[in-house]
Write a protein that holds these residues in place. Structure first.
Motif, PDB file in Angstrom:
ATOM      1  N   LEU A 169       0.836  -1.201   0.000  1.00  0.00           N
ATOM      2  CA  LEU A 169       0.000   0.000   0.000  1.00  0.00           C
ATOM      3  C   LEU A 169       0.873   1.254   0.000  1.00  0.00           C
ATOM      4  N   SER A 170       1.969   1.220   0.732  1.00  0.00           N
ATOM      5  CA  SER A 170       2.867   2.375   0.806  1.00  0.00           C
ATOM      6  C   SER A 170       3.509   2.668  -0.547  1.00  0.00           C
ATOM      7  N   ALA A 171       3.690   1.624  -1.363  1.00  0.00           N
ATOM      8  CA  ALA A 171       4.352   1.795  -2.661  1.00  0.00           C
ATOM      9  C   ALA A 171       3.414   2.337  -3.743  1.00  0.00           C
ATOM     10  N   ARG A 172       2.115   2.415  -3.451  1.00  0.00           N
ATOM     11  CA  ARG A 172       1.177   2.941  -4.439  1.00  0.00           C
ATOM     12  C   ARG A 172       1.434   4.421  -4.708  1.00  0.00           C
ATOM     13  N   HIS A 173       1.215   4.825  -5.949  1.00  0.00           N
ATOM     14  CA  HIS A 173       1.363   6.235  -6.306  1.00  0.00           C
ATOM     15  C   HIS A 173       0.150   7.041  -5.853  1.00  0.00           C
ATOM     16  N   THR A 174      -1.010   6.414  -5.843  1.00  0.00           N
ATOM     17  CA  THR A 174      -2.228   7.093  -5.401  1.00  0.00           C
ATOM     18  C   THR A 174      -2.524   6.720  -3.952  1.00  0.00           C
ATOM     19  N   PRO A 175      -3.141   7.632  -3.194  1.00  0.00           N
ATOM     20  CA  PRO A 175      -3.445   7.328  -1.795  1.00  0.00           C
ATOM     21  C   PRO A 175      -4.348   6.109  -1.674  1.00  0.00           C
ATOM     22  N   PRO A 176      -4.077   5.224  -0.719  1.00  0.00           N
ATOM     23  CA  PRO A 176      -4.945   4.053  -0.511  1.00  0.00           C
ATOM     24  C   PRO A 176      -6.259   4.488   0.117  1.00  0.00           C
ATOM     25  N   THR A 177      -7.248   3.630   0.041  1.00  0.00           N
ATOM     26  CA  THR A 177      -8.511   3.918   0.720  1.00  0.00           C
ATOM     27  C   THR A 177      -8.364   3.583   2.209  1.00  0.00           C
ATOM     28  N   VAL A 178      -9.241   4.169   3.002  1.00  0.00           N
ATOM     29  CA  VAL A 178      -9.235   3.864   4.435  1.00  0.00           C
ATOM     30  C   VAL A 178      -9.484   2.374   4.651  1.00  0.00           C
ATOM     31  N   GLU A 179     -10.391   1.823   3.874  1.00  0.00           N
ATOM     32  CA  GLU A 179     -10.704   0.391   4.005  1.00  0.00           C
ATOM     33  C   GLU A 179      -9.492  -0.471   3.702  1.00  0.00           C
ATOM     34  N   ASP A 180      -8.728  -0.107   2.656  1.00  0.00           N
ATOM     35  CA  ASP A 180      -7.511  -0.863   2.326  1.00  0.00           C
ATOM     36  C   ASP A 180      -6.518  -0.828   3.486  1.00  0.00           C
ATOM     37  N   CYS A 181      -6.349   0.352   4.083  1.00  0.00           N
ATOM     38  CA  CYS A 181      -5.397   0.513   5.188  1.00  0.00           C
ATOM     39  C   CYS A 181      -5.800  -0.347   6.385  1.00  0.00           C
ATOM     40  N   LEU A 182      -7.068  -0.253   6.761  1.00  0.00           N
ATOM     41  CA  LEU A 182      -7.529  -0.973   7.949  1.00  0.00           C
ATOM     42  C   LEU A 182      -7.568  -2.479   7.710  1.00  0.00           C
ATOM     43  N   ASP A 183      -7.879  -2.874   6.498  1.00  0.00           N
ATOM     44  CA  ASP A 183      -7.884  -4.297   6.177  1.00  0.00           C
ATOM     45  C   ASP A 183      -6.476  -4.880   6.325  1.00  0.00           C
ATOM     46  N   ALA A 184      -5.475  -4.175   5.784  1.00  0.00           N
ATOM     47  CA  ALA A 184      -4.096  -4.661   5.874  1.00  0.00           C
ATOM     48  C   ALA A 184      -3.618  -4.710   7.316  1.00  0.00           C
ATOM     49  N   PHE A 185      -4.086  -3.761   8.124  1.00  0.00           N
ATOM     50  CA  PHE A 185      -3.624  -3.664   9.510  1.00  0.00           C
ATOM     51  C   PHE A 185      -4.339  -4.642  10.435  1.00  0.00           C
ATOM     52  N   PHE A 186      -5.670  -4.757  10.276  1.00  0.00           N
ATOM     53  CA  PHE A 186      -6.464  -5.539  11.233  1.00  0.00           C
ATOM     54  C   PHE A 186      -6.773  -6.967  10.793  1.00  0.00           C
ATOM     55  N   ARG A 187      -6.716  -7.272   9.515  1.00  0.00           N
ATOM     56  CA  ARG A 187      -7.038  -8.628   9.058  1.00  0.00           C
ATOM     57  C   ARG A 187      -6.205  -9.693   9.782  1.00  0.00           C
ATOM     58  N   PRO A 188      -4.908  -9.455  10.024  1.00  0.00           N
ATOM     59  CA  PRO A 188      -4.123 -10.472  10.735  1.00  0.00           C
ATOM     60  C   PRO A 188      -4.695 -10.862  12.096  1.00  0.00           C
ATOM     61  N   LEU A 189      -5.322  -9.900  12.805  1.00  0.00           N
ATOM     62  CA  LEU A 189      -5.940 -10.249  14.090  1.00  0.00           C
ATOM     63  C   LEU A 189      -7.103 -11.211  13.893  1.00  0.00           C
TER      64      LEU A 189
END
Length: 205
Positions: free
Chosen positions: A75-95
Motif C-alpha cells: 500500500l505504501s508503494a502505491r502512487h495514489t493514496p490508498p482507501t481507508v478500508e484498504d489501510c484498515l484491512d491490511a492492519f487488522f485482518r491479521p488479528l
C-alpha cells in the motif's frame, strides 16, 4: 526446531491465561495442563512466568507478522493514496486470521485482551516495540487517505480501533444470545467486512 514440550507449554499457558487471567494461573497448573513430566518444565524452558509471557507474545506477534506479510508495504508503494478500508484491512485482518488460526484459535485474542486488562510493564513495552513498525506504517497510510485528519486524533482512533477489534473478537460468543437473536455467522468472510465497515466509518469521521 522448537522443542515439542516447549510448544505444549506455550499452548497450555495461552489457553489458561486467556480463560482465567494472567495472575490467576500458576506455573504448576501450566505444567499439568501441558502434560509435562518434569514439574520444573516451565522454569527449564522459560526461566519464569514473565519469560513465558514474553515467549507467548513473541510467538503470537510473529504469527501476526506472517499473516500480514507485505500488505502495508504494498500500500505504501502505491502512487495514489490508498482507501481507508484498504489501510484498515491490511492492519487488522491479521488479528482476525489469528482468531481463526487452527492451532491457537480464539484464545490468542482473549490472551491479548487479558494483557490489556492486567498490564505488565515489561510485556507492554515488548508489545509496543514489536508492533511499532506496523502501527507507524498504518498511521502514515491513513494520513495519506485522510489528509484532513489531525495526527493526534488519528492516533487515538487507531488505538481505539485496536481495542475494539480485540474486544469484538474475544467476545464473539456473546453475540449468540441477543435481543435480535444469534448474530454470529461463524464465517470470517461475512463477519469481518461488517466489522471493517464499522471501523472505517469511525476512523473516517
Amino acid at each position: 526446531m522448537p522443542s515439542p514440550t516447549r510448544q505444549q507449554l506455550l499452548l497450555a499457558a495461552l489457553k489458561l491465561f486467556a480463560e482465567n487471567g494472567i495472575h490467576a494461573v500458576s506455573l504448576r497448573s501450566i505444567n499439568q495442563a501441558a502434560g509435562a513430566r518434569n514439574s520444573g518444565a516451565v522454569h527449564y524452558h522459560f526461566d519464569s512466568k514473565l519469560g513465558l509471557l514474553s515467549a507467548l507474545v513473541d510467538d503470537l506477534m510473529q504469527r501476526i507478522v506472517q499473516y500480514r506479510g507485505d500488505a502495508l508495504e504494498r500500500l505504501s508503494a502505491r502512487h495514489t493514496p490508498p482507501t481507508v478500508e484498504d489501510c484498515l484491512d491490511a492492519f487488522f485482518r491479521p488479528l482476525w486470521l489469528l482468531h481463526f488460526d487452527p492451532e491457537v484459535g480464539n484464545v490468542a485474542t482473549k490472551f491479548f485482551l487479558q494483557l490489556h486488562i492486567t498490564p505488565i510493564p515489561e510485556i507492554q513495552r515488548q508489545m509496543a516495540e514489536r508492533g511499532q513498525v506496523s502501527w507507524q506504517q498504518v498511521e502514515a497510510l491513513l494520513l495519506r487517505a485522510l489528509p484532513h485528519k489531525r495526527r493526534a486524533q488519528l492516533r487515538l482512533h487507531i488505538g481505539m480501533g485496536w481495542i475494539s477489534v480485540l474486544n469484538g473478537l474475544a467476545a464473539l460468543d456473546l453475540m449468540a444470545v441477543t435481543p435480535l437473536g444469534d448474530m454470529r455467522t461463524g464465517s470470517l468472510e461475512e463477519m469481518m467486512p461488517a466489522f471493517m465497515a464499522y471501523l472505517v466509518a469511525g476512523i473516517s469521521a
